[in-house]
Write a protein that holds these residues in place. Structure first.
Motif, PDB file in Angstrom:
ATOM      1  N   GLY A  23       1.045  -1.479   0.019  1.00  9.49           N
ATOM      2  CA  GLY A  23      -0.106   0.383  -0.187  1.00  9.49           C
ATOM      3  C   GLY A  23       0.573   1.412   0.234  1.00  9.49           C
ATOM      4  O   GLY A  23       0.638   2.114  -0.765  1.00  9.49           O
ATOM      5  N   GLY A  24       2.179   1.567   1.059  1.00  3.49           N
ATOM      6  CA  GLY A  24       3.016   2.331   0.602  1.00  3.49           C
ATOM      7  C   GLY A  24       3.508   2.781  -0.271  1.00  3.49           C
ATOM      8  O   GLY A  24       3.499   3.904  -1.265  1.00  3.49           O
ATOM      9  N   ILE A  25       3.287   1.895  -0.945  1.00  6.00           N
ATOM     10  CA  ILE A  25       4.444   1.757  -2.768  1.00  6.00           C
ATOM     11  C   ILE A  25       3.444   2.159  -3.386  1.00  6.00           C
ATOM     12  O   ILE A  25       3.690   3.234  -4.327  1.00  6.00           O
ATOM     13  N   VAL A  26       2.022   1.818  -3.482  1.00  3.62           N
ATOM     14  CA  VAL A  26       1.272   2.024  -4.642  1.00  3.62           C
ATOM     15  C   VAL A  26       1.061   3.897  -4.265  1.00  3.62           C
ATOM     16  O   VAL A  26       0.715   4.513  -4.382  1.00  3.62           O
ATOM     17  N   PHE A  27       0.958   3.860  -2.750  1.00  4.49           N
ATOM     18  CA  PHE A  27       0.624   5.526  -2.441  1.00  4.49           C
ATOM     19  C   PHE A  27       1.666   6.719  -3.380  1.00  4.49           C
ATOM     20  O   PHE A  27       1.434   7.080  -3.802  1.00  4.49           O
ATOM     21  N   ILE A  28       2.946   5.859  -2.946  1.00  7.72           N
ATOM     22  CA  ILE A  28       3.668   6.741  -3.300  1.00  7.72           C
ATOM     23  C   ILE A  28       3.968   6.394  -5.316  1.00  7.72           C
ATOM     24  O   ILE A  28       4.610   7.685  -5.430  1.00  7.72           O
ATOM     25  N   VAL A  29       3.465   5.786  -5.942  1.00 10.42           N
ATOM     26  CA  VAL A  29       2.988   5.486  -7.208  1.00 10.42           C
ATOM     27  C   VAL A  29       1.831   6.903  -6.997  1.00 10.42           C
ATOM     28  O   VAL A  29       2.631   7.582  -8.643  1.00 10.42           O
ATOM     29  N   TRP A  53      -4.863  11.695 -15.214  1.00 12.45           N
ATOM     30  CA  TRP A  53      -5.882  11.506 -14.105  1.00 12.45           C
ATOM     31  C   TRP A  53      -5.969  10.745 -12.877  1.00 12.45           C
ATOM     32  O   TRP A  53      -6.136  10.767 -11.615  1.00 12.45           O
ATOM     33  N   ALA A  54      -6.020   9.782 -13.476  1.00 13.88           N
ATOM     34  CA  ALA A  54      -6.568   8.172 -13.523  1.00 13.88           C
ATOM     35  C   ALA A  54      -5.771   7.638 -12.502  1.00 13.88           C
ATOM     36  O   ALA A  54      -6.046   6.915 -11.498  1.00 13.88           O
ATOM     37  N   VAL A  55      -4.473   8.108 -12.893  1.00 11.75           N
ATOM     38  CA  VAL A  55      -3.103   7.295 -12.114  1.00 11.75           C
ATOM     39  C   VAL A  55      -3.517   8.428 -10.911  1.00 11.75           C
ATOM     40  O   VAL A  55      -2.557   7.372  -9.978  1.00 11.75           O
ATOM     41  N   CYS A  56      -3.471   8.798 -10.779  1.00 11.59           N
ATOM     42  CA  CYS A  56      -3.340  10.294  -9.374  1.00 11.59           C
ATOM     43  C   CYS A  56      -4.281   9.386  -8.331  1.00 11.59           C
ATOM     44  O   CYS A  56      -4.419   9.332  -6.640  1.00 11.59           O
ATOM     45  N   MET A  57      -5.327   8.528  -8.844  1.00 11.54           N
ATOM     46  CA  MET A  57      -6.112   7.813  -8.150  1.00 11.54           C
ATOM     47  C   MET A  57      -5.948   6.924  -7.174  1.00 11.54           C
ATOM     48  O   MET A  57      -6.245   5.965  -5.859  1.00 11.54           O
ATOM     49  N   LEU A  58      -4.267   6.409  -7.550  1.00 12.36           N
ATOM     50  CA  LEU A  58      -3.755   5.240  -6.718  1.00 12.36           C
ATOM     51  C   LEU A  58      -3.325   6.059  -5.161  1.00 12.36           C
ATOM     52  O   LEU A  58      -3.680   4.569  -4.580  1.00 12.36           O
ATOM     53  N   GLY A  60      -5.238   7.381  -3.112  1.00 16.71           N
ATOM     54  CA  GLY A  60      -6.305   6.404  -2.255  1.00 16.71           C
ATOM     55  C   GLY A  60      -6.599   5.037  -2.059  1.00 16.71           C
ATOM     56  O   GLY A  60      -6.879   4.656  -1.357  1.00 16.71           O
ATOM     57  N   VAL A  61      -5.876   4.317  -3.261  1.00 18.69           N
ATOM     58  CA  VAL A  61      -6.028   2.869  -2.921  1.00 18.69           C
ATOM     59  C   VAL A  61      -5.239   2.796  -2.488  1.00 18.69           C
ATOM     60  O   VAL A  61      -5.115   1.220  -2.020  1.00 18.69           O
ATOM     61  N   GLY A  62      -3.899   3.277  -2.423  1.00 23.08           N
ATOM     62  CA  GLY A  62      -2.985   2.740  -1.699  1.00 23.08           C
ATOM     63  C   GLY A  62      -2.728   2.582  -0.593  1.00 23.08           C
ATOM     64  O   GLY A  62      -2.737   1.913   0.675  1.00 23.08           O
ATOM     65  N   PHE A  63      -3.340   4.277  -0.066  1.00 21.49           N
ATOM     66  CA  PHE A  63      -4.511   4.317   1.359  1.00 21.49           C
ATOM     67  C   PHE A  63      -4.830   2.967   1.832  1.00 21.49           C
ATOM     68  O   PHE A  63      -4.648   2.853   3.233  1.00 21.49           O
ATOM     69  N   ALA A  64      -6.479   2.865   0.965  1.00 20.31           N
ATOM     70  CA  ALA A  64      -6.815   1.416   1.260  1.00 20.31           C
ATOM     71  C   ALA A  64      -5.779   0.395   1.186  1.00 20.31           C
ATOM     72  O   ALA A  64      -6.597  -0.712   2.668  1.00 20.31           O
ATOM     73  N   ILE A  65      -5.277  -0.050   0.638  1.00 21.26           N
ATOM     74  CA  ILE A  65      -4.313  -1.236   1.105  1.00 21.26           C
ATOM     75  C   ILE A  65      -3.914  -0.579   2.700  1.00 21.26           C
ATOM     76  O   ILE A  65      -3.786  -2.561   3.032  1.00 21.26           O
ATOM     77  N   SER A  66      -2.590  -0.226   2.632  1.00 16.12           N
ATOM     78  CA  SER A  66      -2.443   0.086   3.892  1.00 16.12           C
ATOM     79  C   SER A  66      -3.721   0.030   5.157  1.00 16.12           C
ATOM     80  O   SER A  66      -3.061  -1.211   5.590  1.00 16.12           O
ATOM     81  N   ALA A  67      -4.201   0.635   4.991  1.00 13.76           N
ATOM     82  CA  ALA A  67      -5.369   0.292   5.943  1.00 13.76           C
ATOM     83  C   ALA A  67      -5.905  -0.847   6.710  1.00 13.76           C
ATOM     84  O   ALA A  67      -5.986  -1.944   7.206  1.00 13.76           O
ATOM     85  N   ALA A  68      -6.252  -1.636   5.339  1.00 18.97           N
ATOM     86  CA  ALA A  68      -6.901  -3.103   5.367  1.00 18.97           C
ATOM     87  C   ALA A  68      -5.083  -4.040   5.838  1.00 18.97           C
ATOM     88  O   ALA A  68      -5.655  -4.769   6.886  1.00 18.97           O
ATOM     89  N   GLY A  69      -3.952  -4.026   6.210  1.00 19.47           N
ATOM     90  CA  GLY A  69      -3.073  -4.449   6.639  1.00 19.47           C
ATOM     91  C   GLY A  69      -2.948  -3.608   7.780  1.00 19.47           C
ATOM     92  O   GLY A  69      -2.691  -4.984   8.451  1.00 19.47           O
ATOM     93  N   VAL A  70      -3.365  -2.765   8.267  1.00 16.13           N
ATOM     94  CA  VAL A  70      -3.496  -2.548   9.487  1.00 16.13           C
ATOM     95  C   VAL A  70      -4.346  -3.025  10.082  1.00 16.13           C
ATOM     96  O   VAL A  70      -4.370  -3.686  11.936  1.00 16.13           O
ATOM     97  N   LEU A  71      -5.748  -3.556   9.924  1.00  9.78           N
ATOM     98  CA  LEU A  71      -6.723  -3.902  10.089  1.00  9.78           C
ATOM     99  C   LEU A  71      -6.593  -5.652  10.298  1.00  9.78           C
ATOM    100  O   LEU A  71      -6.733  -6.069  11.336  1.00  9.78           O
TER     101      LEU A  71
END
Length: 86
Positions: A23-29, A53-58, A60-71
């Motif tokens: 998730g951190g890697i996807v967020f940085i991208v 512009w759609a790539v910028c949505m990554l 949010g996706v990275g944040f969601a992946i990281s949050a799933a890992g924390v949970l």
């Protein structure tokens, strides 16, 4: 000099760790894509196409992946704590 005691399993890979890293890697991208996409707005050049512009949505996706890992990690710790009490 003070030595901080380390947990017994400090090097152990826990559930959710891989999700947090991915998730951190996807967020940085996504963050880099956001910076690159916003730059033409300030530099008076032609803007990027809409798929950029759609790539910028990554972000949010990275944040969601990281949050799933924390949970997932929290659930595993909770499960381990209940198992140790029994």
């Amino acid at each position: 000099m003070t030595v901080t005691p380390q947990p017994e399993h400090a090097d152990e890979v826990r559930p959710g760790d891989a999700l947090v890293k991915a998730g951190g890697i996807v967020f940085i991208v996504g963050a880099v894509a956001t910076l690159a996409t916003m730059a033409p707005l300030f530099l008076d050049v032609d803007p990027f196409p809409s798929y950029a512009w759609a790539v910028c949505m990554l972000m949010g996706v990275g944040f969601a992946i990281s949050a799933a890992g924390v949970l997932r990690s929290a659930a595993a710790q909770r499960r381990d704590a209940r198992a140790s009490q029994a």
